[in-house]
Design an enzyme around this catalytic site. Structure first.
Site, PDB file in Angstrom:
ATOM      1  N   ASP A 128      -4.610  -6.814 -12.969  1.00 21.26           N
ATOM      2  CA  ASP A 128      -4.036  -5.523 -13.360  1.00 21.26           C
ATOM      3  C   ASP A 128      -3.105  -5.623 -14.563  1.00 21.26           C
ATOM      4  O   ASP A 128      -2.735  -4.614 -15.143  1.00 21.26           O
ATOM      5  CB  ASP A 128      -3.361  -4.811 -12.172  1.00 21.26           C
ATOM      6  CG  ASP A 128      -2.314  -5.656 -11.478  1.00 21.26           C
ATOM      7  OD1 ASP A 128      -2.104  -6.820 -11.891  1.00 21.26           O
ATOM      8  OD2 ASP A 128      -1.713  -5.161 -10.511  1.00 21.26           O
ATOM      9  N   ARG A 129      -2.723  -6.847 -14.966  1.00 20.06           N
ATOM     10  CA  ARG A 129      -1.859  -6.987 -16.150  1.00 20.06           C
ATOM     11  C   ARG A 129      -2.659  -7.479 -17.343  1.00 20.06           C
ATOM     12  O   ARG A 129      -3.696  -8.136 -17.169  1.00 20.06           O
ATOM     13  CB  ARG A 129      -0.764  -8.019 -15.894  1.00 20.06           C
ATOM     14  CG  ARG A 129       0.169  -7.639 -14.794  1.00 20.06           C
ATOM     15  CD  ARG A 129       1.261  -8.682 -14.690  1.00 20.06           C
ATOM     16  NE  ARG A 129       2.168  -8.326 -13.610  1.00 20.06           N
ATOM     17  CZ  ARG A 129       3.421  -8.710 -13.543  1.00 20.06           C
ATOM     18  NH1 ARG A 129       3.921  -9.476 -14.499  1.00 20.06           N
ATOM     19  NH2 ARG A 129       4.178  -8.349 -12.532  1.00 20.06           N
ATOM     20  N   GLU A 158       3.971  -0.139 -18.022  1.00 14.50           N
ATOM     21  CA  GLU A 158       5.211  -0.841 -17.720  1.00 14.50           C
ATOM     22  C   GLU A 158       5.378  -1.979 -18.711  1.00 14.50           C
ATOM     23  O   GLU A 158       4.402  -2.548 -19.205  1.00 14.50           O
ATOM     24  CB  GLU A 158       5.154  -1.425 -16.310  1.00 14.50           C
ATOM     25  CG  GLU A 158       5.045  -0.395 -15.214  1.00 14.50           C
ATOM     26  CD  GLU A 158       5.249  -1.029 -13.850  1.00 14.50           C
ATOM     27  OE1 GLU A 158       6.390  -0.986 -13.359  1.00 14.50           O
ATOM     28  OE2 GLU A 158       4.293  -1.580 -13.290  1.00 14.50           O
ATOM     29  N   LYS A 178      -1.619  -6.421  -0.575  1.00 17.36           N
ATOM     30  CA  LYS A 178      -1.304  -5.119  -1.162  1.00 17.36           C
ATOM     31  C   LYS A 178      -2.044  -4.048  -0.363  1.00 17.36           C
ATOM     32  O   LYS A 178      -3.209  -4.242  -0.006  1.00 17.36           O
ATOM     33  CB  LYS A 178      -1.776  -5.051  -2.620  1.00 17.36           C
ATOM     34  CG  LYS A 178      -1.042  -5.972  -3.596  1.00 17.36           C
ATOM     35  CD  LYS A 178      -1.512  -5.694  -5.038  1.00 17.36           C
ATOM     36  CE  LYS A 178      -0.700  -6.488  -6.055  1.00 17.36           C
ATOM     37  NZ  LYS A 178      -0.905  -6.035  -7.440  1.00 17.36           N
ATOM     38  N   THR A 229      10.391   1.227 -11.464  1.00 17.69           N
ATOM     39  CA  THR A 229       9.455   0.112 -11.607  1.00 17.69           C
ATOM     40  C   THR A 229       8.442   0.091 -10.454  1.00 17.69           C
ATOM     41  O   THR A 229       8.813   0.269  -9.305  1.00 17.69           O
ATOM     42  CB  THR A 229      10.265  -1.205 -11.619  1.00 17.69           C
ATOM     43  OG1 THR A 229      11.106  -1.179 -12.771  1.00 17.69           O
ATOM     44  CG2 THR A 229       9.354  -2.420 -11.669  1.00 17.69           C
ATOM     45  N   LYS A 252      -2.679  -0.230 -12.566  1.00 15.55           N
ATOM     46  CA  LYS A 252      -2.742  -0.709 -13.933  1.00 15.55           C
ATOM     47  C   LYS A 252      -4.015  -1.542 -14.063  1.00 15.55           C
ATOM     48  O   LYS A 252      -4.532  -2.045 -13.068  1.00 15.55           O
ATOM     49  CB  LYS A 252      -1.491  -1.491 -14.307  1.00 15.55           C
ATOM     50  CG  LYS A 252      -1.094  -2.627 -13.377  1.00 15.55           C
ATOM     51  CD  LYS A 252       0.283  -3.141 -13.777  1.00 15.55           C
ATOM     52  CE  LYS A 252       0.713  -4.364 -12.978  1.00 15.55           C
ATOM     53  NZ  LYS A 252       1.364  -4.038 -11.709  1.00 15.55           N
ATOM     54  N   ASP A 309      -3.684 -11.197 -15.423  1.00 15.04           N
ATOM     55  CA  ASP A 309      -2.980 -11.934 -14.376  1.00 15.04           C
ATOM     56  C   ASP A 309      -3.881 -12.209 -13.174  1.00 15.04           C
ATOM     57  O   ASP A 309      -5.086 -11.931 -13.204  1.00 15.04           O
ATOM     58  CB  ASP A 309      -1.710 -11.179 -13.949  1.00 15.04           C
ATOM     59  CG  ASP A 309      -2.021  -9.939 -13.120  1.00 15.04           C
ATOM     60  OD1 ASP A 309      -3.114  -9.366 -13.288  1.00 15.04           O
ATOM     61  OD2 ASP A 309      -1.167  -9.541 -12.298  1.00 15.04           O
ATOM     62  N   SER A 318      -0.633 -11.347  -6.920  1.00 16.26           N
ATOM     63  CA  SER A 318      -0.648 -10.996  -8.331  1.00 16.26           C
ATOM     64  C   SER A 318      -0.383 -12.189  -9.250  1.00 16.26           C
ATOM     65  O   SER A 318      -1.133 -13.150  -9.256  1.00 16.26           O
ATOM     66  CB  SER A 318       0.355  -9.875  -8.572  1.00 16.26           C
ATOM     67  OG  SER A 318       0.135  -9.306  -9.827  1.00 16.26           O
ATOM     68  N   HIS A 319       0.732 -12.122  -9.992  1.00 16.66           N
ATOM     69  CA  HIS A 319       1.011 -13.159 -10.988  1.00 16.66           C
ATOM     70  C   HIS A 319       1.699 -14.373 -10.384  1.00 16.66           C
ATOM     71  O   HIS A 319       1.979 -15.329 -11.097  1.00 16.66           O
ATOM     72  CB  HIS A 319       1.884 -12.561 -12.095  1.00 16.66           C
ATOM     73  CG  HIS A 319       3.162 -12.003 -11.556  1.00 16.66           C
ATOM     74  ND1 HIS A 319       3.215 -10.808 -10.867  1.00 16.66           N
ATOM     75  CD2 HIS A 319       4.413 -12.491 -11.563  1.00 16.66           C
ATOM     76  CE1 HIS A 319       4.461 -10.588 -10.495  1.00 16.66           C
ATOM     77  NE2 HIS A 319       5.212 -11.591 -10.909  1.00 16.66           N
ATOM     78  N   ARG A 329       4.674 -10.121  -0.201  1.00 13.80           N
ATOM     79  CA  ARG A 329       4.434 -11.436  -0.806  1.00 13.80           C
ATOM     80  C   ARG A 329       5.306 -12.476  -0.154  1.00 13.80           C
ATOM     81  O   ARG A 329       6.516 -12.293  -0.030  1.00 13.80           O
ATOM     82  CB  ARG A 329       4.742 -11.416  -2.303  1.00 13.80           C
ATOM     83  CG  ARG A 329       3.748 -10.612  -3.040  1.00 13.80           C
ATOM     84  CD  ARG A 329       3.972 -10.622  -4.519  1.00 13.80           C
ATOM     85  NE  ARG A 329       3.277  -9.454  -5.033  1.00 13.80           N
ATOM     86  CZ  ARG A 329       3.157  -9.152  -6.304  1.00 13.80           C
ATOM     87  NH1 ARG A 329       3.676  -9.931  -7.210  1.00 13.80           N
ATOM     88  NH2 ARG A 329       2.503  -8.078  -6.674  1.00 13.80           N
ATOM     89  N   ASP A 387      -4.528 -10.871 -10.261  1.00  9.87           N
ATOM     90  CA  ASP A 387      -5.379  -9.835  -9.663  1.00  9.87           C
ATOM     91  C   ASP A 387      -5.925  -8.852 -10.695  1.00  9.87           C
ATOM     92  O   ASP A 387      -6.470  -7.801 -10.331  1.00  9.87           O
ATOM     93  CB  ASP A 387      -4.622  -9.102  -8.555  1.00  9.87           C
ATOM     94  CG  ASP A 387      -3.381  -8.391  -9.066  1.00  9.87           C
ATOM     95  OD1 ASP A 387      -2.799  -8.845 -10.065  1.00  9.87           O
ATOM     96  OD2 ASP A 387      -2.997  -7.377  -8.454  1.00  9.87           O
TER      97      ASP A 387
HETATM   98  C1  VG1 Z   1       7.068  -6.766 -11.208  1.00  7.74           C
HETATM   99  C2  VG1 Z   1       7.118  -5.936 -12.481  1.00  7.74           C
HETATM  100  C3  VG1 Z   1       6.677  -4.515 -12.201  1.00  7.74           C
HETATM  101  C4  VG1 Z   1       5.282  -4.538 -11.576  1.00  7.74           C
HETATM  102  C5  VG1 Z   1       5.290  -5.409 -10.343  1.00  7.74           C
HETATM  103  C6  VG1 Z   1       3.919  -5.550  -9.726  1.00  7.74           C
HETATM  104  O1  VG1 Z   1       7.957  -6.245 -10.260  1.00  7.74           O
HETATM  105  O2  VG1 Z   1       8.413  -5.954 -13.024  1.00  7.74           O
HETATM  106  O3  VG1 Z   1       6.698  -3.780 -13.387  1.00  7.74           O
HETATM  107  O4  VG1 Z   1       4.878  -3.235 -11.225  1.00  7.74           O
HETATM  108  O5  VG1 Z   1       5.761  -6.719 -10.676  1.00  7.74           O
HETATM  109  O6  VG1 Z   1       2.993  -6.064 -10.634  1.00  7.74           O
HETATM  110  P1  VG1 Z   1       9.439  -6.854 -10.008  1.00  7.74           P
HETATM  111  O7  VG1 Z   1      10.001  -6.061  -8.868  1.00  7.74           O
HETATM  112  O8  VG1 Z   1       9.244  -8.309  -9.708  1.00  7.74           O
HETATM  113  O9  VG1 Z   1      10.169  -6.675 -11.285  1.00  7.74           O
HETATM  114  V1  VG1 Z   1       1.790  -7.126 -10.074  1.00  7.74           V
HETATM  115  O10 VG1 Z   1       0.711  -7.364 -11.351  1.00  7.74           O
HETATM  116  O11 VG1 Z   1       2.730  -8.387  -9.643  1.00  7.74           O
HETATM  117  O12 VG1 Z   1       1.172  -6.375  -8.780  1.00  7.74           O
HETATM  118 CO    CO Z   2      -0.997  -8.103 -10.846  1.00  8.02          CO
END
Ligand code: VG1
Ligand code: CO
Length: 552
Positions: free
Chosen positions: A290-291, A372, A135, A353, A385, A286, A122-123, A31, A288
């Site tokens: 998955d959340r 998670e 990804k 994580t 997820k 979110d 993602s988010h 990212r 993509d």
């Molecule tokens: C975050 C979350 C983690 C999740 C990851 C990817 O990572 O804490 O639980 O698996 O995002 O999710 P970090 O290293 O920023 O804490 V997604 O939906 O951004 O692919």
């Molecule tokens: Co995501």
């Protein structure tokens, strides 16, 4: 067929003067800001490293799509032309390049592909001034394991050139069959296969009956990838009224929003459920897909609790009616699911994580559900997820229970006790400050054991390490834990998905048994831990931030 198919595409090699040295994938993919990805050869370099590293590229099938953010179309074009140069036999991509992460995982598995590339941060925010991301998933449909991402990173650092072919842009507006030289490019509807899979897992007839009765639902797609999926599922198959899906059109900049489904960034939805009376159930996903965030009338479901509730009620869904093989949660996720697993007499694993750490357990059939605290829940139906899966699962539970979300929560706590839980994020801290704070706290850990903290005694303090029970691989330095004698704990991590400075995550947890006070505000219930970690780690003092950027 595109014209390039008849003439045969011209292959080119582009030399890199100096390789990029910053293409290390984080918790989930690479990212960076859109601007960084727009640097000459930047995207191409990472894709070349993937194609040189991923097993089975020559003659293999690849799944390709993204969350629709700015840069999606350009990246699909580049990846198709590079894939042809690397002799992939087939790429399956989707109309307008729209493909959620869980739907991509399903397509990889269903088509026995070598893996997939999902274009998403993602988010994180999108647009020319936002973030872009890549990804990489493997043949099991899950995020590439650490061994693969490390190899991709090593390859990128030594890269001297990349190959691509010159070819016309493949039209993505509608499904169709195309080719670039010998490589087939199939553009399919990215929603269909996923929707079929969901129909196999859940009883849509019964959920439809619930929605028909006085049980209004609302879903916020946050102008990200789940809009078309949610419309097909909720407004189409489940008969919810038009308009149930809000912000349903994917936009390149997510309408300027932050596609992170939590109480801060999905504030409008939160207000509808927490303060309004029009809806019985609300959810958001979110960027993509998955959340998920689950809300009931006047009720926010903490993601750690959500996992525990799915586990405790799994038998109401046809796919899980025969019971669960086991469950898993990431280390910072609360132990709410552990208590359920104990009662069900099944295994419960604690992983670092990131979804990639669930892959082996799922592949080996050791777990059925996992999750998670970061709004991620999923099962063995895919290797990611899955946001909408969780929404359907919750609706299935509510169908069977015929009570409000708040009642489900209260009844769960009065049976299993409640894990008061909260995560405090401090975003965009200067790197040196964040690392200074983290390293200082880590160095203090050995001396904390046996000492008082927040009115209890510290029973264990360490940097979490994980030994994979399936392949024995070891992962170090996964977050600082301070465990207290009464089962409470504080965990401190630095994010591996942020792109601006460093993000400090502080996870707080305290268990209240079923006969205790189950109706406190979590911030209040956790106040002594919050103050304790601030005093110990000097968070306010060192970051200069009076309060966290986001509290969930
Ligand atoms: C975050 C979350 C983690 C999740 C990851 C990817 O990572 O804490 O639980 O698996 O995002 O999710 P970090 O290293 O920023 O804490 V997604 O939906 O951004 O692919
Ligand atoms: Co995501």
């Amino acid at each position: 067929m595109t014209s390039s198919a008849q003439t045969g595409p011209t292959q080119r090699q582009v030399h890199l003067n100096t390789p990029f040295n910053d293409q290390k994938p984080g918790t989930s993919g690479l990212r960076k800001s859109s601007k960084q990805f727009e640097q000459t050869n930047y995207l191409e370099s990472f894709i070349e490293a993937i194609f040189q590293t991923l097993p089975g590229v020559e003659g293999g099938t690849l799944i390709l799509g993204g969350d629709g953010r700015y840069g999606n179309h350009r990246a699909i074009d580049v990846i198709l032309r590079m894939g042809a140069a690397h002799r992939l036999s087939r790429v399956i991509t989707t109309t307008n390049g729209i493909l959620s992460t869980p739907a991509a995982s399903h397509l990889i598995r269903a088509n026995k592909a070598i893996g997939g590339i999902i274009l998403s941060a993602s988010h994180n925010q999108g647009g020319p001034d936002g973030d872009f991301g890549v990804k990489v998933n493997g043949a099991n449909g899950g995020p590439a394991a650490e061994s693969l991402t490390n190899a991709i990173y090593a390859c990128s650092q030594a890269l001297e050139r990349y190959s691509l072919v010159d070819a016309d842009v493949i039209p993505l507006e509608a499904p169709g069959h195309h080719a670039i030289g010998a490589m087939a490019v199939d553009v399919i509807d990215g929603v269909e296969d996923y929707v079929e899979l969901m129909q196999k897992l859940f009883d849509f007839g019964r959920i439809k009956d619930l929605i028909k009765t006085d049980f209004p639902v609302v879903f916020d797609a946050m102008h990200a990838v789940t809009g078309p999926y949610a419309q097909r599922l909720l407004e189409g198959l489940l008969g919810a009224p038009t308009g149930t899906v809000r912000n349903g059109v994917p936009l390149e900049d997510f309408g300027g929003g932050h596609p992170d489904p939590n109480l801060t960034y999905a504030a409008e939805l939160a207000d509808l459920l927490l303060n309004g009376k029009s809806y019985s159930f609300g959810a958001a996903c979110d960027g993509d897909g998955d959340r998920n965030m689950i809300l009931g009338r006047g009720c926010f479901v903490n993601p750690s609790d959500s996992l525990a509730i799915l586990a405790a009620n799994a038998n109401v869904a046809p796919a899980y009616a025969d019971g669960l093989a086991g469950v898993a949660r990431s280390m910072p996720t609360s132990a709410a699911v552990d208590v359920v697993a104990k009662e069900l007499n099944i295994d419960c694993f604690e992983t670092p994580t990131g979804w990639k750490f669930f892959g082996n357990l799922l592949d080996a059939g050791r777990i059925t559900l996992c999750g998670e605290e970061s709004f991620g829940t999923g099962s063995n139906h895919v290797r990611e997820k899955d946001g909408l899966w969780a929404v359907l699962f919750w609706l299935q539970i509510l169908t069977a229970r015929r009570c409000s979300v708040a009642d489900v929560m209260t009844q769960h706590w009065s049976r299993f006790g409640r894990h008061y839980y909260s995560r405090h994020d401090y975003e965009a801290i200067a790197n040196e400050k964040a690392h200074g704070l983290y390293n200082r706290l880590e160095s203090m850990l050995p001396r904390l054991i046996g000492q008082p903290f927040a009115g209890r005694q510290v029973s264990q303090a360490d940097n979490f390490r994980y030994s994979d029970p399936v392949d024995g691989s070891e992962t170090q330095s996964q977050g600082l834990r301070i465990l207290l004698e009464d089962g409470s704990r504080v965990v401190v991590r630095l994010s591996g998905t942020g792109t601006k400075g460093a993000t400090l995550r502080v996870y707080l947890e305290r268990y209240e048994p079923s006969h205790g006070n189950l109706n406190q505000d979590p911030q209040h219930a956790l106040a002594d831990l919050i103050n304790g970690i601030d005093a110990l780690a000097e968070i306010q003092k060192r970051t200069g931030m009076q309060r966290p950027t986001v509290i969930t």
